[in-house]
Write an enzyme that holds these catalytic residues in place. Structure first.
Site, PDB file in Angstrom:
ATOM      1  N   ASP A 185       0.847  -1.189   0.000  1.00 17.65           N
ATOM      2  CA  ASP A 185       0.000   0.000   0.000  1.00 17.65           C
ATOM      3  C   ASP A 185       0.884   1.239   0.000  1.00 17.65           C
ATOM      4  O   ASP A 185       1.886   1.287   0.715  1.00 17.65           O
ATOM      5  CB  ASP A 185      -0.907  -0.016   1.232  1.00 17.65           C
ATOM      6  CG  ASP A 185      -2.022   0.997   1.156  1.00 17.65           C
ATOM      7  OD1 ASP A 185      -1.721   2.203   1.082  1.00 17.65           O
ATOM      8  OD2 ASP A 185      -3.192   0.601   1.175  1.00 17.65           O
ATOM      9  N   ILE A 186       0.521   2.245  -0.780  1.00 16.88           N
ATOM     10  CA  ILE A 186       1.339   3.461  -0.851  1.00 16.88           C
ATOM     11  C   ILE A 186       1.145   4.365   0.372  1.00 16.88           C
ATOM     12  O   ILE A 186       1.949   5.262   0.610  1.00 16.88           O
ATOM     13  CB  ILE A 186       1.086   4.267  -2.149  1.00 16.88           C
ATOM     14  CG1 ILE A 186      -0.366   4.700  -2.260  1.00 16.88           C
ATOM     15  CG2 ILE A 186       1.545   3.488  -3.363  1.00 16.88           C
ATOM     16  CD1 ILE A 186      -0.622   5.695  -3.383  1.00 16.88           C
TER      17      ILE A 186
ATOM     18  N   HIS B 200     -10.725  -5.236  -2.973  1.00 14.67           N
ATOM     19  CA  HIS B 200      -9.363  -5.478  -2.518  1.00 14.67           C
ATOM     20  C   HIS B 200      -9.339  -5.858  -1.050  1.00 14.67           C
ATOM     21  O   HIS B 200     -10.212  -5.475  -0.286  1.00 14.67           O
ATOM     22  CB  HIS B 200      -8.453  -4.271  -2.776  1.00 14.67           C
ATOM     23  CG  HIS B 200      -8.908  -2.982  -2.159  1.00 14.67           C
ATOM     24  ND1 HIS B 200      -9.958  -2.249  -2.649  1.00 14.67           N
ATOM     25  CD2 HIS B 200      -8.431  -2.299  -1.098  1.00 14.67           C
ATOM     26  CE1 HIS B 200     -10.113  -1.160  -1.922  1.00 14.67           C
ATOM     27  NE2 HIS B 200      -9.195  -1.167  -0.957  1.00 14.67           N
TER      28      HIS B 200
ATOM     29  N   HIS C 102      -7.013  -5.758   2.412  1.00 18.55           N
ATOM     30  CA  HIS C 102      -5.888  -5.161   3.127  1.00 18.55           C
ATOM     31  C   HIS C 102      -5.344  -6.214   4.084  1.00 18.55           C
ATOM     32  O   HIS C 102      -6.106  -6.805   4.848  1.00 18.55           O
ATOM     33  CB  HIS C 102      -6.337  -3.971   3.986  1.00 18.55           C
ATOM     34  CG  HIS C 102      -6.843  -2.805   3.229  1.00 18.55           C
ATOM     35  ND1 HIS C 102      -6.062  -1.720   2.924  1.00 18.55           N
ATOM     36  CD2 HIS C 102      -8.076  -2.546   2.722  1.00 18.55           C
ATOM     37  CE1 HIS C 102      -6.789  -0.827   2.272  1.00 18.55           C
ATOM     38  NE2 HIS C 102      -8.013  -1.308   2.130  1.00 18.55           N
TER      39      HIS C 102
END
Length: 113
Positions: free
Chosen positions: A31-32, A101, A103
């Site tokens: 993750d950015i 998505h 996480h």
């Protein structure tokens, strides 16, 4: 750039990403904007807007996404200390990108929810 298409652009290699895992069904990358020392996203390689769009034709993708998530937790050595898997669905849950998505969060003690 439209946030709705960011994951599609990562898959098309139009946006660079730190890809940690990829197969015919899913892609995983860091993750950015990490919320933990380990924060990985797992996405299907085809568009599904969110959990509400899971149906009989595509339901196997969820089990594969979970399998890959567990595999990545082990690779990142968070499987014994603990990790969290989150799937947000729509605005009130915090889903910012309209693309299914997972996480994976770990690497530190996470707050109770």
């Amino acid at each position: 750039m439209n946030k709705k298409n960011i994951f599609e652009n990562i898959l098309k290699k139009k946006i660079p990403a730190n890809i940690l895992y990829q197969d015919k069904k899913v892609t995983a990358f860091t993750d950015i904007s990490p919320k933990a020392p380990v924060h990985i996203l797992v996405i299907p390689n085809f568009f599904i807007k969110n959990l509400n769009e899971i149906n009989k034709k595509n339901l196997n993708i969820l089990s594969h996404m979970m399998y890959v998530s567990i595999k990545l937790a082990k690779i990142n050595n968070i499987h014994e200390s603990g990790y969290r898997i989150i799937i947000n669905c729509n605005k009130n849950s915090g889903q910012e990108i309209q693309y299914l998505h997972i996480h994976i969060l770990g690497g530190k003690k996470l707050k109770k929810i």
